[in-house]
Design an enzyme around this catalytic site. Structure first.
Site, PDB file in Angstrom:
ATOM      1  N   GLY A  13      28.932   5.573 -37.917  1.00  0.00           N
ATOM      2  CA  GLY A  13      29.686   5.795 -36.211  1.00  0.00           C
ATOM      3  C   GLY A  13      31.582   5.706 -36.221  1.00  0.00           C
ATOM      4  O   GLY A  13      31.633   5.027 -34.794  1.00  0.00           O
ATOM      5  N   ASP A  63      22.661   9.671 -41.554  1.00  0.00           N
ATOM      6  CA  ASP A  63      22.188   9.207 -40.023  1.00  0.00           C
ATOM      7  C   ASP A  63      21.070   7.774 -41.113  1.00  0.00           C
ATOM      8  O   ASP A  63      20.833   7.778 -41.805  1.00  0.00           O
ATOM      9  CB  ASP A  63      20.462  10.471 -39.770  1.00  0.00           C
ATOM     10  CG  ASP A  63      19.692   8.897 -39.469  1.00  0.00           C
ATOM     11  OD1 ASP A  63      19.859   7.837 -39.091  1.00  0.00           O
ATOM     12  OD2 ASP A  63      18.867   9.403 -39.316  1.00  0.00           O
ATOM     13  N   VAL A  64      21.907   6.834 -40.727  1.00  0.00           N
ATOM     14  CA  VAL A  64      22.553   5.617 -41.291  1.00  0.00           C
ATOM     15  C   VAL A  64      20.730   4.965 -41.520  1.00  0.00           C
ATOM     16  O   VAL A  64      20.589   3.557 -42.146  1.00  0.00           O
ATOM     17  CB  VAL A  64      23.156   4.742 -40.208  1.00  0.00           C
ATOM     18  CG1 VAL A  64      24.449   4.734 -40.498  1.00  0.00           C
ATOM     19  CG2 VAL A  64      22.407   4.731 -39.603  1.00  0.00           C
ATOM     20  N   TYR A 154      18.472  -3.106 -26.863  1.00  0.00           N
ATOM     21  CA  TYR A 154      19.724  -3.572 -27.594  1.00  0.00           C
ATOM     22  C   TYR A 154      20.410  -4.803 -28.172  1.00  0.00           C
ATOM     23  O   TYR A 154      20.810  -5.604 -28.866  1.00  0.00           O
ATOM     24  CB  TYR A 154      20.830  -2.656 -26.051  1.00  0.00           C
ATOM     25  CG  TYR A 154      22.808  -2.791 -27.044  1.00  0.00           C
ATOM     26  CD1 TYR A 154      23.086  -1.438 -27.879  1.00  0.00           C
ATOM     27  CD2 TYR A 154      23.343  -3.780 -26.496  1.00  0.00           C
ATOM     28  CE1 TYR A 154      24.380  -1.039 -28.162  1.00  0.00           C
ATOM     29  CE2 TYR A 154      25.009  -3.159 -26.926  1.00  0.00           C
ATOM     30  CZ  TYR A 154      25.272  -2.705 -27.900  1.00  0.00           C
ATOM     31  OH  TYR A 154      26.348  -2.608 -28.130  1.00  0.00           O
ATOM     32  N   ALA A 155      20.434  -6.035 -26.780  1.00  0.00           N
ATOM     33  CA  ALA A 155      20.465  -7.349 -26.993  1.00  0.00           C
ATOM     34  C   ALA A 155      19.674  -7.907 -27.980  1.00  0.00           C
ATOM     35  O   ALA A 155      20.323  -8.339 -28.816  1.00  0.00           O
ATOM     36  CB  ALA A 155      20.169  -8.480 -25.899  1.00  0.00           C
ATOM     37  N   LYS A 158      21.432  -6.182 -31.020  1.00  0.00           N
ATOM     38  CA  LYS A 158      22.706  -7.015 -31.602  1.00  0.00           C
ATOM     39  C   LYS A 158      22.570  -8.636 -32.176  1.00  0.00           C
ATOM     40  O   LYS A 158      24.075  -8.921 -33.143  1.00  0.00           O
ATOM     41  CB  LYS A 158      23.832  -6.539 -30.649  1.00  0.00           C
ATOM     42  CG  LYS A 158      24.156  -5.240 -29.977  1.00  0.00           C
ATOM     43  CD  LYS A 158      24.501  -4.992 -31.552  1.00  0.00           C
ATOM     44  CE  LYS A 158      25.696  -3.777 -31.327  1.00  0.00           C
ATOM     45  NZ  LYS A 158      26.379  -3.260 -32.811  1.00  0.00           N
TER      46      LYS A 158
END
Length: 253
Positions: A13, A63-64, A154-155, A158
């Site tokens: 990224g 693309d990871v 997202y939470a 992460k």
């Protein structure tokens, strides 16, 4: 001697924002840097910054979340540079929405890029690091790991990065490899600016509001995260592993 002289770093990224800031800071510290992102053309500015710092750069479009593509990219880094000492898992996306509006694709996309991407890069990188009995893995978490309205996906991703980091530290420590995470607060990037736009809030108003709610009375910048990443990537952090540092100006959420 520069902190990363003779080292090779890979940053995902890295076309813009935090990833670009980390790539540039590593180059300034003497590392050769592999700049990874979905689109190689978008990495041009980062590569220019790396080379302006006097370091060699390698651009790879990957693309990871694609395991075979990641394996090939990591092998190419080692083929071109002869080694891989540092891997930074920064690639990420947002698909924000309240839970009852969030689609299955919103959920899957965010977890796939963040968690599967970090898994793929770390697994491919550790093969070379174990052989060299040296390595540094730096993962990007977020203050949103503590929970944030409209970011269930997202939470989860992460906070998952933090557990993943801790486990890597336990498993890879005996091989001379450390793993740590950085949880940024509000950082001025294209992604956070796009969030302000979606919210319909004028950018300057949004930045001023976030600065006022932060104890140090300013927003964060990619360079703030890059400095923390440099510590985790350097020899200075050799006895630090499995940790997550919140770089958020004291704000949290």
């Amino acid at each position: 001697m520069k902190e990363l002289e003779g080292r090779v770093a890979l940053v995902t990224g890295a076309a813009r924002g935090i990833g670009a800031g980390i790539a540039q800071r590593f180059a300034e510290a003497g590392a050769r840097v592999a700049v990874l992102d979905l689109d190689a053309v978008s990495c041009a500015d980062t590569v220019a910054a790396v080379e302006a710092a006097g370091a060699k750069a390698l651009t790879l479009a990957v693309d990871v979340s694609d395991t075979s593509a990641v394996d090939g990219a990591v092998d190419e880094v080692v083929r071109q540079f002869g080694q891989l000492d540092i891997a930074v898992n920064n690639a990420g996306v947002t698909r924000d929405n309240l839970l009852f509006k969030m689609t299955e694709d919103d959920w899957d996309t965010v977890l796939r890029v963040h968690l599967k991407g970090a898994f793929n890069i770390s697994k491919a990188a550790q093969r070379h690091m174990v052989a060299a009995t040296y390595g540094r893995i730096v993962n990007l978490s977020s203050v949103s790991a503590l929970g944030n309205r409209g970011q269930a996906n997202y939470a989860a991703a992460k906070m998952g990065m933090q557990g993943f980091t801790r486990t890597l530290a336990i498993e890879l420590g005996p091989f001379g490899i450390t793993a740590n995470a950085i949880a940024p607060g509000y950082i001025d990037t294209e992604m956070t600016r796009a969030t302000a736009e979606r919210m319909g809030v004028p950018l300057e108003e949004r930045l001023e509001s976030m600065a006022k709610t932060t104890p140090v009375r300013r927003i964060g910048y990619p360079s703030d995260i890059a400095n923390a990443a440099l510590f985790f990537a350097s020899e200075a952090s050799g006895f630090v592993t499995g940790q997550t540092i919140y770089v958020d100006g004291g704000r949290r959420l």
